[in-house]
Design a protein around this motif. Structure first.
Motif, PDB file in Angstrom:
ATOM      1  N   VAL A 423       0.813  -1.220   0.000  1.00 34.52           N
ATOM      2  CA  VAL A 423       0.000   0.000   0.000  1.00 34.52           C
ATOM      3  C   VAL A 423       0.841   1.263   0.000  1.00 34.52           C
ATOM      4  N   ALA A 424       1.946   1.272   0.740  1.00 35.97           N
ATOM      5  CA  ALA A 424       2.724   2.502   0.922  1.00 35.97           C
ATOM      6  C   ALA A 424       4.026   2.523   0.127  1.00 35.97           C
ATOM      7  N   TYR A 425       4.868   1.514   0.289  1.00 35.18           N
ATOM      8  CA  TYR A 425       6.240   1.602  -0.210  1.00 35.18           C
ATOM      9  C   TYR A 425       6.374   1.352  -1.714  1.00 35.18           C
ATOM     10  N   ALA A 426       5.778   0.272  -2.234  1.00 30.73           N
ATOM     11  CA  ALA A 426       5.901   0.003  -3.676  1.00 30.73           C
ATOM     12  C   ALA A 426       5.340   1.161  -4.509  1.00 30.73           C
ATOM     13  N   PRO A 427       4.138   1.695  -4.177  1.00 27.50           N
ATOM     14  CA  PRO A 427       3.657   2.868  -4.930  1.00 27.50           C
ATOM     15  C   PRO A 427       4.586   4.077  -4.773  1.00 27.50           C
ATOM     16  N   ALA A 428       5.210   4.234  -3.590  1.00 27.89           N
ATOM     17  CA  ALA A 428       6.137   5.345  -3.391  1.00 27.89           C
ATOM     18  C   ALA A 428       7.365   5.191  -4.287  1.00 27.89           C
ATOM     19  N   PHE A 429       7.893   3.976  -4.398  1.00 30.28           N
ATOM     20  CA  PHE A 429       9.027   3.739  -5.294  1.00 30.28           C
ATOM     21  C   PHE A 429       8.640   4.051  -6.742  1.00 30.28           C
ATOM     22  N   GLU A 430       7.403   3.766  -7.112  1.00 32.47           N
ATOM     23  CA  GLU A 430       6.945   4.086  -8.467  1.00 32.47           C
ATOM     24  C   GLU A 430       6.871   5.592  -8.691  1.00 32.47           C
ATOM     25  N   ASP A 441       9.842  10.990  10.551  1.00 29.40           N
ATOM     26  CA  ASP A 441       8.970  10.301  11.503  1.00 29.40           C
ATOM     27  C   ASP A 441       8.478  11.347  12.505  1.00 29.40           C
ATOM     28  N   SER A 442       7.236  11.770  12.333  1.00 26.13           N
ATOM     29  CA  SER A 442       6.663  12.793  13.219  1.00 26.13           C
ATOM     30  C   SER A 442       5.164  12.555  13.326  1.00 26.13           C
ATOM     31  N   ALA A 443       4.522  13.278  14.206  1.00 30.37           N
ATOM     32  CA  ALA A 443       3.087  13.108  14.448  1.00 30.37           C
ATOM     33  C   ALA A 443       2.290  13.372  13.177  1.00 30.37           C
ATOM     34  N   VAL A 444       1.299  12.529  12.910  1.00 29.61           N
ATOM     35  CA  VAL A 444       0.400  12.723  11.776  1.00 29.61           C
ATOM     36  C   VAL A 444      -0.926  12.046  12.104  1.00 29.61           C
ATOM     37  N   GLY A 445      -2.009  12.830  12.110  1.00 32.47           N
ATOM     38  CA  GLY A 445      -3.332  12.293  12.410  1.00 32.47           C
ATOM     39  C   GLY A 445      -3.366  11.600  13.756  1.00 32.47           C
ATOM     40  N   ASN A 446      -4.068  10.476  13.802  1.00 35.15           N
ATOM     41  CA  ASN A 446      -4.152   9.681  15.037  1.00 35.15           C
ATOM     42  C   ASN A 446      -3.254   8.450  14.982  1.00 35.15           C
ATOM     43  N   VAL A 447      -2.271   8.498  14.080  1.00 37.74           N
ATOM     44  CA  VAL A 447      -1.392   7.341  13.891  1.00 37.74           C
ATOM     45  C   VAL A 447      -0.264   7.367  14.912  1.00 37.74           C
ATOM     46  N   HIS A 448      -0.010   6.226  15.544  1.00 37.19           N
ATOM     47  CA  HIS A 448       1.065   6.108  16.539  1.00 37.19           C
ATOM     48  C   HIS A 448       1.975   4.948  16.156  1.00 37.19           C
ATOM     49  N   TYR A 473       2.118   5.733   6.652  1.00 35.42           N
ATOM     50  CA  TYR A 473       0.867   6.485   6.502  1.00 35.42           C
ATOM     51  C   TYR A 473       1.085   7.744   5.656  1.00 35.42           C
ATOM     52  N   LYS A 474       2.201   8.453   5.907  1.00 40.53           N
ATOM     53  CA  LYS A 474       2.490   9.663   5.132  1.00 40.53           C
ATOM     54  C   LYS A 474       2.683   9.337   3.650  1.00 40.53           C
ATOM     55  N   LEU A 475       3.398   8.257   3.374  1.00 41.29           N
ATOM     56  CA  LEU A 475       3.613   7.858   1.978  1.00 41.29           C
ATOM     57  C   LEU A 475       2.288   7.533   1.290  1.00 41.29           C
ATOM     58  N   ALA A 476       1.403   6.858   1.999  1.00 45.60           N
ATOM     59  CA  ALA A 476       0.095   6.522   1.427  1.00 45.60           C
ATOM     60  C   ALA A 476      -0.750   7.773   1.227  1.00 45.60           C
ATOM     61  N   LEU A 477      -0.623   8.757   2.140  1.00 44.78           N
ATOM     62  CA  LEU A 477      -1.364  10.021   1.989  1.00 44.78           C
ATOM     63  C   LEU A 477      -0.948  10.762   0.726  1.00 44.78           C
ATOM     64  N   GLN A 478       0.320  10.628   0.349  1.00 47.84           N
ATOM     65  CA  GLN A 478       0.804  11.297  -0.864  1.00 47.84           C
ATOM     66  C   GLN A 478       0.205  10.695  -2.130  1.00 47.84           C
ATOM     67  N   ASP A 479      -0.304   9.472  -2.023  1.00 50.53           N
ATOM     68  CA  ASP A 479      -0.911   8.794  -3.177  1.00 50.53           C
ATOM     69  C   ASP A 479      -2.337   9.314  -3.343  1.00 50.53           C
ATOM     70  N   THR A 480      -2.461  10.529  -3.875  1.00 52.13           N
ATOM     71  CA  THR A 480      -3.771  11.192  -3.958  1.00 52.13           C
ATOM     72  C   THR A 480      -4.725  10.495  -4.923  1.00 52.13           C
ATOM     73  N   ASP A 481      -4.191   9.691  -5.845  1.00 56.22           N
ATOM     74  CA  ASP A 481      -5.049   8.954  -6.781  1.00 56.22           C
ATOM     75  C   ASP A 481      -5.480   7.596  -6.225  1.00 56.22           C
ATOM     76  N   TYR A 482      -5.027   7.297  -5.011  1.00 54.32           N
ATOM     77  CA  TYR A 482      -5.327   6.002  -4.387  1.00 54.32           C
ATOM     78  C   TYR A 482      -4.960   4.843  -5.311  1.00 54.32           C
ATOM     79  N   ASN A 503      -8.956   5.112   2.010  1.00 54.40           N
ATOM     80  CA  ASN A 503      -8.288   5.785   3.116  1.00 54.40           C
ATOM     81  C   ASN A 503      -6.851   5.299   3.202  1.00 54.40           C
ATOM     82  N   ALA A 504      -5.940   6.248   3.400  1.00 52.06           N
ATOM     83  CA  ALA A 504      -4.520   5.898   3.505  1.00 52.06           C
ATOM     84  C   ALA A 504      -4.224   5.028   4.713  1.00 52.06           C
ATOM     85  N   ILE A 505      -5.153   4.932   5.656  1.00 50.78           N
ATOM     86  CA  ILE A 505      -4.936   4.103   6.846  1.00 50.78           C
ATOM     87  C   ILE A 505      -4.776   2.627   6.467  1.00 50.78           C
TER      88      ILE A 505
END
Length: 884
Positions: A423-430, A441-448, A473-482, A503-505
């Motif tokens: 969900v996150a890394y392979a699409p980010a590499f693309e 690595d910092s606070a984002v949404g309700n993710v811990h 989660y941040k990498l998935a959020l960048q995938d605006t086209d889902y 949802n990027a979650i």
């Protein structure tokens, strides 16, 4: 006044003169429409009618009787399971309840005894009802329904299928009497829940013989065939009750029952008494065979027109689909169990059993049980062959005793962080990320994170090694086209949220999945991002219709790019060498193992997916009633992978080599880079870097342009004249492609059509077009040759199948003869054995001869395949013990 009358008379005459012309125009338009329709579809219609006649010629009464058992074979042709007949109790017409016979005709096909297979009156009435009253009424006769469901087994809605159905229905009426057709229908119609025919349905729904049914129960059964899903007495009792009462009213109107009987019967409840039949169809004790039956059932669903769906717009759409899927799955499974199929699999029981043993050995010390008596914690494991996509082994639990759940295909649980690569890394590499790219690595949404606080700036590789939630989660959020949602759908994840809930979650594994889905998805990375549908089937052969329903071609589907896939594998190798997956490292495969750990919220699920270039394994640990796992229980998925992986490396004789690296990637330690030197430069780049090369290229283009004008320069043709010739060739090719070859008898006609295209292409003078057409013609010729070879292969397969059947019959007869001889010799053996004992006991002079006779009989029994133990005779005398 007279002028006015004359004027009126002239108007009437003029109007009368117009009518013939209007009528003539209308008739001409009809003929023109029919002509155009025939020009477009005439060839297809003729072929369909011919197919219908061909189908009907070989039909015989036995085709509508119970089929032979479905047999499942392993990869070496050894029989694994024979599935007994499902609930299909064939009942002759004379033994069928007369009210079923009459009631079915009154409700489904009132003109059954009048029409000849196709009822044009009913068809026109159906069309009229749809146009005028905007409602749908069935126009199919009972004969047509029999053809559709039993002969064609095709639920698709198209003109070709309908026309073929009508042709076969009329031919059936010529071959068989109305009573025979009604008998076929009553015994073969699908009634839901794997029941075929009224006798089977009466037994299932009411635990009664169909002859003993009361009129209200009989009405329930008569109402089911119209739509077994919608009028399912078990899942839709209210609709079924309304349908039953409507059927009873029709019975009353047609004089089948009296008014008093009608009024009494409609007040009764459904009166269901479900009879869950027990057949020798239990495949739950063998996970591999269970999975093969699951796959075969889905392939039968597809062959009947059902389309698998993995994305949904909303929850209602998914719920409706799930209902259709379950109903169709039960129908197809019932058809499979009903017999008539040969299923050949890729199952190797030696490997399957060893994998099961290794899993059970890993969990051996955990003997606790939950409230349902199931062992805790539970496990599922799926092993994929990366080259073929085949499922090598599958484990659905710790035991099949009192536990029939195959969790590897039905145990949908959250995969936790094992979802991150997908969900996150392979699409980010693309999108351009590299393993050494830095993220924060910092606070984002309700993710811990699983640890306290945040680590700040770090690399993508380090983030995956240590399963940092915020970065995924941040990498998935960048995938605006889902794009990750579409990727998961391509890889056939069946429990995705509807698209309205994208949802990027999902990067944290909040969706439900199985080890089979996860293993096949990860396996795609090893093939450069190409997905193959997971299966352990080779083929499904329909013995009755002499055709293959399914053959596994291992078709690939592109999901990720080669670059992204390799970077994903390289980064996951760090999870094993330096990250949270160290415990999964294989002792006999040191350097090139990749994988990812995962746990769900409150550690209710523990996942590990690991892979080498040859295989991929996905393991899950958890409790059927979700509860938190202990620290040691969380490591079981990795321990299991290690034990399985070390066995498979040796078993598959895997060489210690890395995953295949694309030429576009350069590796330097932990840093990877994409080599862009092979990328196509722009025109300006060429001009700036090498003007002389640009000039040369332009000269080549001009030469090519002149080459393409040869039709003008040499043959003095206008563009219009030349393109007219080319259009004729292209039209002929299009016409050729519009009528694909479906049977061997079409071969000569298609060959002639190709020759015609060649003649047309001889008139084309533009060389580039001629060459392109020649390439197309060559491709079509290859495809035609392949089709002919396929038809020949089908014939050969049919001969082989016949040979194997005859061989099996002969071997069976030989076995029976051998057993008969053994049975004949056994009394002689027992008698002679006693004689030998007596001879030794009495110390007779011929005791050696008696013993030799016994040995001769024993050898003869063994020569026929019988088994007798070597005899040791202890004879006790007054002085000592003799042993012989």
């Amino acid at each position: 006044m007279r002028k006015r009358k004359t004027g009126l008379r002239e108007q009437v005459v003029r109007k009368r003169r117009k009518w013939p012309w209007i009528l003539l125009t209308f008739i001409l338009l009809i003929f023109l429409s029919v002509g155009l329709f025939w020009m477009k579809y005439g060839y297809e219609i003729r072929n369909t009618i011919a197919d219908g006649y061909s189908y009907s010629q070989g039909l015989k009464a036995s085709d509508f009787h119970p089929k032979n058992s479905t047999v499942i074979y392993d990869r070496n042709g050894k029989m694994l399971k024979k599935l007994s007949q499902s609930s299909s109790n064939y009942t002759p017409i004379k033994q069928i309840n007369p009210k079923i016979r009459k009631g079915l005709v009154d409700v489904e096909d009132q003109r059954f005894y009048i029409h000849h297979g196709v009822d044009m009156y009913s068809i026109m009435r159906s069309i009229g009802a749809k146009l005028l009253r905007r409602r749908t009424e069935g126009g199919s006769t009972l004969t047509q329904q029999l053809v559709k469901n039993v002969i064609l087994q095709d639920q698709s809605q198209n003109l070709t299928r309908k026309l073929k159905e009508m042709v076969i229905a009329q031919q059936l009426e010529k071959k068989f009497s109305k009573q025979q057709i009604l008998e076929f229908y009553i015994n073969n119609v699908y009634m839901g829940h794997g029941s075929y025919g009224f006798s089977s349905a009466a037994d299932y729904y009411f635990s009664q013989d169909q002859k003993d049914l009361s009129i209200d129960k009989l009405a329930v059964l008569v109402g089911i065939p119209n739509n077994p899903v919608y009028y399912d007495p078990v899942s839709a009792p209210k609709r079924t009750l309304k349908r039953r009462n409507m059927i009873l009213y029709i019975f009353h109107q047609r004089g089948l029952i009296s008014k008093k009987t009608y009024q009494t019967a409609r007040k009764r409840p459904l009166g269901l008494k479900i009879n869950e039949k027990k057949y020798d169809n239990d495949v739950s004790s063998n996970y591999a065979v269970n999975y093969a039956v699951f796959n075969a059932t889905e392939e039968l669903m597809k062959s009947s027109g059902f389309t698998m769906q993995y994305t949904f717009n909303n929850s209602k759409e998914r719920s409706d689909y799930n209902t259709r899927y379950q109903q169709e799955f039960e129908r197809a499974r019932g058809e499979l169990l009903d017999g008539g199929y040969t299923i050949r699999t890729t199952i190797d029981m030696t490997v399957q059993n060893q994998i099961e043993n290794l899993v059970n050995k890993t969990y051996k010390s955990y003997t606790g049980r939950d409230v349902h008596g199931k062992l805790t914690p539970q496990v599922s494991s799926t092993v994929i062959d990366n080259k073929t996509g085949n499922v090598i082994a599958i484990v659905g639990g710790r035991t099949t005793q009192g536990d029939q759940v195959n969790r590897a295909i039905n145990g949908y649980r959250q995969p936790g962080s094992t979802a991150k690569p997908l969900v996150a890394y392979a699409p980010a590499f693309e999108r351009g990320y590299l393993p050494q790219s830095t993220v924060i690595d910092s606070a984002v949404g309700n993710v811990h994170n699983w640890y306290s606080g945040y680590t700040g700036r770090t690399t993508v590789r380090h983030a995956l090694e240590n399963s940092i939630n915020t970065i995924a989660y941040k990498l998935a959020l960048q995938d605006t086209d889902y794009s990750f949602y579409n990727d998961l759908a391509k890889m056939e994840f069946a429990r995705l949220r509807p698209s309205e809930d994208k949802n990027a979650i999902a990067a944290l594994g909040t969706f439900s999945t199985t080890t089979t889905e996860m293993a096949s998805a990860y396996s795609s990375f090893s093939r450069g991002g190409k997905f193959i549908h997971p299966s352990n089937l080779n083929s499904i052969y329909d013995n009755d219709n002499k055709r293959y329903i399914y053959q596994n071609t291992h078709m690939t589907k592109k999901v990720y790019t080669k670059n992204a896939s390799y970077m994903m594998l390289n980064t996951m190798q760090s999870v094993i060498s330096d990250g949270l997956g160290k415990d999964a490292a294989l002792d006999n495969y040191k350097y090139y193992t990749a994988g990812k750990t995962g746990t769900s919220d409150d550690t209710k699920d523990s996942y590990f997916v690991g892979m080498t270039p040859d295989f991929t394994i996905a393991n899950w640990t958890g409790n059927d009633v979700p509860s938190s796992l202990t620290g040691t229980e969380q490591t079981l998925s990795m321990q299991t992978f290690k034990n399985e992986g070390q066995y498979l490396v040796d078993q598959m004789k895997e060489s210690n080599t890395d995953f295949k690296k694309p030429k576009t990637i350069t590796v330097s330690g932990n840093n990877l880079s994409v080599n862009t030197s092979n990328e196509k430069p722009s025109v300006q780049d060429i001009i700036d870097n090498d003007f002389s090369k640009y000039v040369t290229t332009q000269k080549q283009k001009n030469s090519s342009r002149l080459y393409n004008l040869d039709y003008r320069i040499i043959y003095h043709l206008t563009k219009k004249e030349e393109f007219k010739r080319e259009n004729k060739v292209q039209t002929a090719i299009n016409d050729y492609n519009d009528t694909p070859i479906t049977e061997e008898s079409q071969y000569n006609k298609k060959l002639s059509a190709l020759q015609k295209i060649r003649y047309l292409n001889a008139n084309v003078k533009r060389q580039s077009a001629k060459i392109e057409f020649n390439q197309q013609i060559l491709k079509l010729q290859k495809e035609l040759n392949l089709s002919q070879a396929t038809f020949q292969a089908a014939k050969d397969n049919k001969k082989i199948s016949k040979y194997e059947s005859e061989k099996a019959t002969i071997e069976s007869q030989r076995e029976q003869k051998r057993q008969a001889m053994v049975d004949k010799l056994m009394p002689q053996y027992n008698s002679q054995l006693q004689k030998v004992k007596d001879a030794y006991k009495n110390d007779d002079s011929d005791k050696a001869d008696q013993k030799q006779k016994l040995i001769d009989i024993m050898n003869e029994i063994r020569s026929y395949g019988g088994t007798v133990d070597d005899v040791k005779i202890n004879v006790e005398t007054s002085s000592d013990n003799d042993s012989n």
